[in-house]
Design a protein around this motif. Structure first.
Motif, mmCIF file in Angstrom:
data_model
loop_
_atom_site.group_PDB
_atom_site.id
_atom_site.type_symbol
_atom_site.label_atom_id
_atom_site.label_comp_id
_atom_site.label_asym_id
_atom_site.label_seq_id
_atom_site.Cartn_x
_atom_site.Cartn_y
_atom_site.Cartn_z
ATOM 1 N N VAL A 139 0.916 -1.284 0.005
ATOM 2 C CA VAL A 139 0.021 -0.008 -0.253
ATOM 3 C C VAL A 139 0.922 1.186 -0.005
ATOM 4 C CG1 VAL A 139 -1.744 1.220 1.354
ATOM 5 C CG2 VAL A 139 -1.858 -1.185 1.253
ATOM 6 N N ALA A 140 1.859 1.196 1.070
ATOM 7 C CA ALA A 140 2.885 2.482 1.071
ATOM 8 C C ALA A 140 3.335 2.735 -0.321
ATOM 9 C CB ALA A 140 3.759 2.283 2.017
ATOM 10 N N ALA A 141 3.724 1.632 -0.934
ATOM 11 C CA ALA A 141 4.708 1.779 -2.222
ATOM 12 C C ALA A 141 3.746 2.253 -3.422
ATOM 13 C CB ALA A 141 5.509 0.429 -2.501
ATOM 14 N N SER A 142 2.443 2.069 -3.249
ATOM 15 C CA SER A 142 1.485 2.708 -3.994
ATOM 16 C C SER A 142 1.059 4.125 -4.248
ATOM 17 C CB SER A 142 0.245 1.728 -4.359
ATOM 18 O OG SER A 142 -0.607 2.118 -2.983
ATOM 19 N N ALA A 143 1.871 4.619 -3.177
ATOM 20 C CA ALA A 143 1.265 6.070 -3.007
ATOM 21 C C ALA A 143 1.746 6.943 -4.102
ATOM 22 C CB ALA A 143 2.063 6.660 -1.720
ATOM 23 N N PRO A 144 0.940 8.345 -4.150
ATOM 24 C CA PRO A 144 1.366 9.103 -5.363
ATOM 25 C C PRO A 144 2.692 9.773 -5.040
ATOM 26 C CG PRO A 144 -0.105 9.967 -4.050
ATOM 27 C CD PRO A 144 0.002 8.408 -3.538
ATOM 28 N N SER A 145 3.644 10.084 -5.885
ATOM 29 C CA SER A 145 4.822 10.534 -5.850
ATOM 30 C C SER A 145 5.275 11.516 -6.883
ATOM 31 C CB SER A 145 5.912 9.503 -5.744
ATOM 32 O OG SER A 145 5.960 8.753 -6.983
ATOM 33 N N GLY A 146 6.065 12.558 -6.777
ATOM 34 C CA GLY A 146 6.282 13.694 -7.737
ATOM 35 C C GLY A 146 7.072 12.966 -8.760
ATOM 36 N N ALA A 147 6.648 13.308 -10.146
ATOM 37 C CA ALA A 147 6.893 12.813 -11.246
ATOM 38 C C ALA A 147 6.942 11.053 -11.285
ATOM 39 C CB ALA A 147 8.196 13.207 -11.690
ATOM 40 N N ASN A 148 5.961 10.709 -10.246
ATOM 41 C CA ASN A 148 6.092 9.110 -10.159
ATOM 42 C C ASN A 148 7.485 8.427 -9.995
ATOM 43 O OD1 ASN A 148 4.872 6.449 -10.161
ATOM 44 N ND2 ASN A 148 5.299 6.057 -12.204
ATOM 45 N N GLN A 149 8.348 9.204 -9.226
ATOM 46 C CA GLN A 149 9.759 8.691 -9.157
ATOM 47 C C GLN A 149 9.690 7.632 -7.743
ATOM 48 O OE1 GLN A 149 11.399 12.655 -9.052
ATOM 49 N NE2 GLN A 149 12.425 12.205 -11.046
ATOM 50 N N GLN A 150 8.864 7.675 -6.958
ATOM 51 C CA GLN A 150 8.599 6.588 -6.066
ATOM 52 C C GLN A 150 9.906 6.757 -5.227
ATOM 53 O OE1 GLN A 150 6.740 3.133 -7.705
ATOM 54 N NE2 GLN A 150 6.718 4.350 -9.447
ATOM 55 N N PRO A 151 10.015 7.997 -4.637
ATOM 56 C CA PRO A 151 11.488 7.974 -4.007
ATOM 57 C C PRO A 151 11.631 7.668 -2.425
ATOM 58 C CG PRO A 151 10.432 10.072 -3.792
ATOM 59 C CD PRO A 151 9.406 8.956 -4.361
ATOM 60 N N TRP A 152 11.311 6.355 -2.312
ATOM 61 C CA TRP A 152 11.320 5.536 -0.992
ATOM 62 C C TRP A 152 11.877 4.309 -0.987
ATOM 63 C CZ3 TRP A 152 6.253 7.470 -2.776
ATOM 64 C CH2 TRP A 152 5.772 6.699 -3.531
ATOM 65 N N HIS A 153 12.270 3.873 0.313
ATOM 66 C CA HIS A 153 13.036 2.562 0.420
ATOM 67 C C HIS A 153 12.480 2.214 1.671
ATOM 68 C CE1 HIS A 153 15.285 -1.087 -0.763
ATOM 69 N NE2 HIS A 153 15.647 -0.756 0.620
ATOM 70 N N PHE A 154 12.044 0.999 1.949
ATOM 71 C CA PHE A 154 11.731 0.598 3.190
ATOM 72 C C PHE A 154 12.462 -0.702 3.648
ATOM 73 C CE2 PHE A 154 8.018 1.972 0.546
ATOM 74 C CZ PHE A 154 7.428 3.089 1.650
ATOM 75 N N VAL A 155 13.192 -0.565 4.894
ATOM 76 C CA VAL A 155 13.871 -1.539 5.555
ATOM 77 C C VAL A 155 13.168 -2.189 6.515
ATOM 78 C CG1 VAL A 155 16.022 -2.541 6.518
ATOM 79 C CG2 VAL A 155 16.044 -0.530 4.742
ATOM 80 N N VAL A 156 12.812 -3.549 6.395
ATOM 81 C CA VAL A 156 12.094 -4.027 7.395
ATOM 82 C C VAL A 156 13.041 -4.764 8.524
ATOM 83 C CG1 VAL A 156 10.563 -5.942 8.094
ATOM 84 C CG2 VAL A 156 10.224 -4.818 5.989
ATOM 85 N N VAL A 157 13.346 -4.239 9.777
ATOM 86 C CA VAL A 157 14.172 -4.756 10.525
ATOM 87 C C VAL A 157 13.515 -5.773 11.890
ATOM 88 C CG1 VAL A 157 15.875 -4.145 12.163
ATOM 89 C CG2 VAL A 157 15.537 -2.743 10.340
ATOM 90 N N ARG A 158 13.874 -6.912 11.757
ATOM 91 C CA ARG A 158 13.327 -7.706 12.825
ATOM 92 C C ARG A 158 14.626 -8.550 13.792
ATOM 93 N NH1 ARG A 158 8.507 -9.483 12.087
ATOM 94 N NH2 ARG A 158 7.375 -9.152 9.841
#
Ligand code: IYR
Length: 220
Positions: free
Chosen positions: A54-73
């Motif tokens: 869901v988070a990675a489907s968010a709208p973003s500037g110029a569809n550049q999707q400028p995010w990275h998620f690190v799942v730490v367990r």
């Protein structure tokens, strides 16, 4: 010109149906609270992955999707994050923070002690790609990075809550140590740590209130 395709996935609803859905969602989503007391109960990867989709489907500037998620367990990695975060937070609470800032935080009852960074089963560390790197190594300018990552983070927080999980937005300061611990490249800047898990059965939250809607909404 990019090829265009028909819009899908948005049902046609009557006004009455819109009202029903809006009221039901409001009643669920406004009950979200920031939680600092987590149980050690694990959360399946599948559930976190669905929320991250869901988070990675968010709208973003110029569809550049400028995010990275690190799942730490990994408990050892969580411990390193806690140690670094608490060192910075001690400096903040014991001197770096102006009194005005500490006064603003007083109702939340926060301090430099961050046990949730180890107690919660999962930390989602969110990075903002301040610029992109092309396949040839050239830098690519990114637009509206803070807005884009903020929107993705909001969608993640809301989704976790609707799924039935608690979360906490934690912004240790400074945060750059996260690049080293999590082995992320220099074009990625830590945005925040979202602490995720089940609330402890005896979890409490501060008795603070939201502004009334007539204060935050006006109409013309
Ligand atoms: N980063 C610190 C301080 C803090 C700042 C704000 I603004 C908050 O809303 C909450 C905490 C901490 O995590 O304690």
């Amino acid at each position: 010109m990019t090829k265009r395709i028909p819009l899908q996935g948005l049902p046609q609803r009557t006004d009455a149906e819109l009202e029903t859905h809006a009221d039901a969602l409001r009643d669920v989503v406004t009950r979200r609270r920031t939680v600092r007391d987590f149980s050690s109960r694990p959360v399946p990867d599948r559930v976190i992955d669905a929320c991250l989709a869901v988070a990675a489907s968010a709208p973003s500037g110029a569809n550049q999707q400028p995010w990275h998620f690190v799942v730490v367990r990994d408990p050892a990695v969580k411990r390193r994050i806690r140690t670094e975060a608490e060192a910075g937070e001690r400096a903040f609470y014991e001197g770096r923070a102006p009194d005005e800032w500490l006064d603003a935080l007083a109702p939340l009852g926060t301090d430099a002690h961050k046990p949730f960074l180890e107690e919660a089963p999962c930390l989602v560390v969110i990075f903002a790609e301040t610029y992109g790197i092309e396949t040839d190594g050239e830098k690519r300018k990114h637009y509206y990075v803070q807005e884009s990552v903020g929107i993705a983070t909001g969608m993640l927080i809301s989704t976790l809550h609707q799924v039935g999980l608690a979360s906490l937005t934690h912004t240790p300061s400074p945060m750059r140590f996260l690049n080293e611990i999590l082995d992320r490249p220099e074009n990625e800047r830590p945005y925040l740590i979202l602490v995720v898990g089940h609330a402890a059965t005896d979890a409490t939250v501060p008795a603070i209130e939201r502004k009334s809607l007539d204060k935050v909404i006006s109409r013309r």
